[in-house]
Enzyme design. Structure first.
Site, short mmCIF file in Angstrom:
data_model
loop_
_atom_site.label_atom_id
_atom_site.label_comp_id
_atom_site.label_asym_id
_atom_site.label_seq_id
_atom_site.Cartn_x
_atom_site.Cartn_y
_atom_site.Cartn_z
CB ILE A 11 12.81 1.93 -3.81
CG1 ILE A 11 12.11 1.79 -5.18
CG2 ILE A 11 13.03 3.41 -3.48
CD1 ILE A 11 10.68 2.27 -5.22
CE1 TYR A 139 1.84 -0.92 -2.81
CE2 TYR A 139 1.08 0.35 -4.71
CZ TYR A 139 2.04 0.08 -3.75
OH TYR A 139 3.20 0.82 -3.74
#
Ligand code: UDP
Length: 324
Positions: A11, A139
């Site tokens: 990204i 996460y």
């Protein structure tokens, strides 16, 4: 000058390209543990780790940094379950270092790569920014810790931030200069394309007994260029002195099942391949679909590449380029 941590990653590299094409100068700070040198075709690359506070300081000393976009992080849910400490250290502590150096140098604009994983198993769909935050893996937990810190820094200090909660990033740069290139790969679309290209014998569906029309999980796939555009708009938002810190969901607003993705990949690639049904993967919610109205209203953002076929078409073009 914009500091882009993790700008060699999937990204980050797309955002780095867009920033440069929009007239911004960038420095990419990346340890190249997951990202690729080839992906930094714009701006300057500093190959270093955010745990090296002296190096971070040096970058701020030598450059006139206006804002930081922070992509550098580990992002594999499965790995985070195996090694939670690694996630807290890299995703949380290294962000803390970065924020401390920003404070020293009075740099107050911060754009953070957050995630739909903050919502865990959502109680209602589509998911707005007001949905309960309840990550179910380290996460998501590490990203929530950063968001909590950002809120405190912004409530009680000079920091202004925008946190962008991504749903499932997909697709590739339309000029095919950069794209998704993870090693190992764990994401659905590139794995299905691996099956189409013959790099793997089949694709496995992790569970077909979910509470969805075809029994497979539904996700909101958002094109990486649309994500990049939201970052540019978030930066412009922070450049307006009277705008406050803010949080936005980024998804395309429609859901596609694992079976939809596989069928569309078969259509786009014109290749038939084996599909196996396997056990559920732990921690997968039935449905994740974003409500991104807030980003539309405040950032004037609107996803442009929302058709699954178009998203997969761009991913396929890139996939062939790096694999053939
Ligand atoms: N998935 C699958 N087979 C695979 C990889 C993923 O069925 O080989 C499913 C996964 O269980 C989830 C969806 O595809 O329902 C998207 O998974 P991915 O890892 O791409 O993204 P996540 O939603 O976990 O961020």
């Amino acid at each position: 000058m914009i500091l882009v941590t993790g700008g060699a990653g999937y990204i980050g590299s797309h955002v780095n390209k867009l920033l440069n094409n929009s007239g911004y100068e960038t420095i990419v700070f990346d340890n190249l543990s997951k990202g690729h040198k080839y992906a930094v075709k714009w701006g300057k690359l500093v190959n270093a780790d955010l745990s090296d506070t002296e190096k971070v300081r040096e970058i701020f000393q030598e450059n006139d940094i206006d804002a930081v976009m922070h992509f550098a992080a580990f992002s594999s849910v499965a790995e985070s379950v195996e090694e939670p400490e690694k996630y807290i250290q890299n995703n949380y502590e290294n962000t803390l270092n970065l924020l401390q150096v920003m404070k020293e140098f009075r740099v107050n604009k911060f754009i953070f790569s957050s995630t739909a994983a903050l919502y865990g198993i959502p109680k209602s769909i589509p998911i707005t920014e007001e949905n309960e935050l309840n990550p179910i893996n380290p996460y998501g937990e590490s990203k929530l810790m950063v968001e909590n810190l950002l809120k405190d820094e912004s409530d009680f200090g000079p920091l202004k931030y925008v946190s962008l909660r991504y749903f499932n990033a997909a697709g590739a740069d339309l000029d095919c200069e950069i794209g998704e290139d993870h090693n190992p790969e764990t994401h659905l679309i590139p794995l299905v394309l691996d099956a189409a290209i013959g790099k793997r014998g089949s694709i496995s569906i992790f569970g077909d007994d979910y509470a969805t029309p075809d029994g497979t999980c539904i996700r909101d796939y958002i094109h990486v260029n649309d994500l990049a555009d939201a970052h540019l708009k978030a930066l412009q938002y922070l450049e307006e002195p009277f705008n406050d810190s803010n949080i936005f969901n980024l998804g395309n607003g429609s859901g596609f099942s694992v079976k939809d993705v596989i069928e569309t990949c078969k259509k786009v690639t014109d290749v038939d391949f084996d599909v196996k049904i396997e056990e559920r993967r732990p921690g997968d919610p039935d449905i994740l679909i974003a409500d991104s109205k807030k980003a539309g209203e405040i950032l004037k953002w609107k996803p442009e590449i929302t058709n699954l076929e178009d998203i997969i078409e761009s991913a396929w073009k890139w996939h062939k380029k790096i694999n053939l």
